[in-house]
Design an enzyme around this catalytic site. Sequence first.
Site, PDB file in Angstrom:
ATOM      1  N   GLY A 152       1.877  24.411  -1.432  1.00 42.41           N
ATOM      2  CA  GLY A 152       2.691  23.178  -1.853  1.00 42.41           C
ATOM      3  C   GLY A 152       2.612  22.633  -3.395  1.00 42.41           C
ATOM      4  O   GLY A 152       1.647  22.266  -3.691  1.00 42.41           O
ATOM      5  N   SER A 153       3.859  22.377  -4.001  1.00 40.50           N
ATOM      6  CA  SER A 153       3.804  22.179  -5.384  1.00 40.50           C
ATOM      7  C   SER A 153       5.222  21.817  -5.783  1.00 40.50           C
ATOM      8  O   SER A 153       6.179  21.610  -5.164  1.00 40.50           O
ATOM      9  CB  SER A 153       3.159  23.421  -5.900  1.00 40.50           C
ATOM     10  OG  SER A 153       3.817  24.732  -5.702  1.00 40.50           O
ATOM     11  N   ARG A 154       5.178  22.026  -7.146  1.00 38.57           N
ATOM     12  CA  ARG A 154       6.398  22.107  -8.030  1.00 38.57           C
ATOM     13  C   ARG A 154       6.463  23.037  -9.040  1.00 38.57           C
ATOM     14  O   ARG A 154       5.430  23.137  -9.624  1.00 38.57           O
ATOM     15  CB  ARG A 154       6.491  20.742  -8.406  1.00 38.57           C
ATOM     16  CG  ARG A 154       7.720  20.195  -9.189  1.00 38.57           C
ATOM     17  CD  ARG A 154       7.739  18.776  -9.940  1.00 38.57           C
ATOM     18  NE  ARG A 154       8.803  18.489 -10.964  1.00 38.57           N
ATOM     19  CZ  ARG A 154       9.969  17.926 -10.475  1.00 38.57           C
ATOM     20  NH1 ARG A 154      10.031  17.307  -9.412  1.00 38.57           N
ATOM     21  NH2 ARG A 154      10.869  17.643 -11.407  1.00 38.57           N
ATOM     22  N   LEU A 187       8.275  22.520  -3.984  1.00 39.61           N
ATOM     23  CA  LEU A 187       8.012  23.676  -2.843  1.00 39.61           C
ATOM     24  C   LEU A 187       7.168  22.990  -1.763  1.00 39.61           C
ATOM     25  O   LEU A 187       6.150  22.347  -1.983  1.00 39.61           O
ATOM     26  CB  LEU A 187       7.255  24.774  -3.454  1.00 39.61           C
ATOM     27  CG  LEU A 187       7.902  25.517  -4.448  1.00 39.61           C
ATOM     28  CD1 LEU A 187       8.147  25.070  -5.806  1.00 39.61           C
ATOM     29  CD2 LEU A 187       6.889  26.945  -4.564  1.00 39.61           C
TER      30      LEU A 187
END
Length: 331
Positions: free
Chosen positions: A288-290, A198
Amino acid sequence: MSTPTESIMPPRSNRPRTDAVPAMDPAVKSIQPGGGVVMAMELAWGRARRAYLRKFRPGYVSRMADRRQGERGDLTFDPVDSRDMKYYRNQGSYWWADADDPFLWRDALPFVRVGLAELLVLGGAALLISVVMALFWWPLFLPPFMLFILVVWFFRSPRRAVPSGTGTVVSPADGKLVEIVEIDDPVIGPAIRFGIFLSIFNVHANRVSLPGRVVSVRYRPGKFLNALRPESARENEKLDIELESGDLDGRVIRIRQITGQFARRIVCWARVDDVFARGEMYGMIKLGSRTELVIPRDDALSIVAKIGEKIFAGSTVMARYQSDVSIESDA
């Protein structure tokens, strides 16, 4: 809205259980176990608000106390209304029915409700700075104003059309599908893992991929490596929920939220025994990430999504379990 249940219980999987490990991680004391500056600010504001209401609006406080349901449990303060339970809705404490909640309208806003404080603090600060800069020289207002637009864009919550059909697996997150691998999972057994990256431009709300009952919530503090680095999945802060899905005869799936270099706040309001519908929102990762999805692998599974594809939480079909193929239980 997800609700705990005693009457709707999918068949349990044959996964191993350890009585020494509680299903609800004791480290999860709020929906945002990693804390944060804005969270601390909002909690401080909540303390001031409760003091004001008790002093100047005792009638309102009394009415809300009469209408609240549940028990205080381990809550360290006495809440006045649903705003006080924002960070503690996964603790099995007080709650208000929709008809008794004067702040339910916030769910209808086009933004993720758990991100409203960041939207006001970060977005408001950026907007204020842009106005001040414009007073000196109008081109100076552009950088902070663009930051304001970015914050507003980040916390948006668009409506999603959720596909129907037993065995339909939808994406748990918006972003780019960067991984589809076969693994042997210690809980699920033979499995498929999907990895989703993301960026800061994606919607960051997380949704449930298959309908089911939450059987485990696990949180692990960690680092804040760039979510594009493979080791981030192992070393970064993360939170797992496992659900037993009736679509899979009670077998387990796992959704993992992982922080990134800039996204350092995992939010998850799911608790053990909550029942979620396919595509229902259960949390978010801020900035923002996974996200990873692990589902059982067998002959009934047909993978639809492809690596590199842009996917959307709750609406993109990742895979399907074919109803005309027998689904075998874990050995």
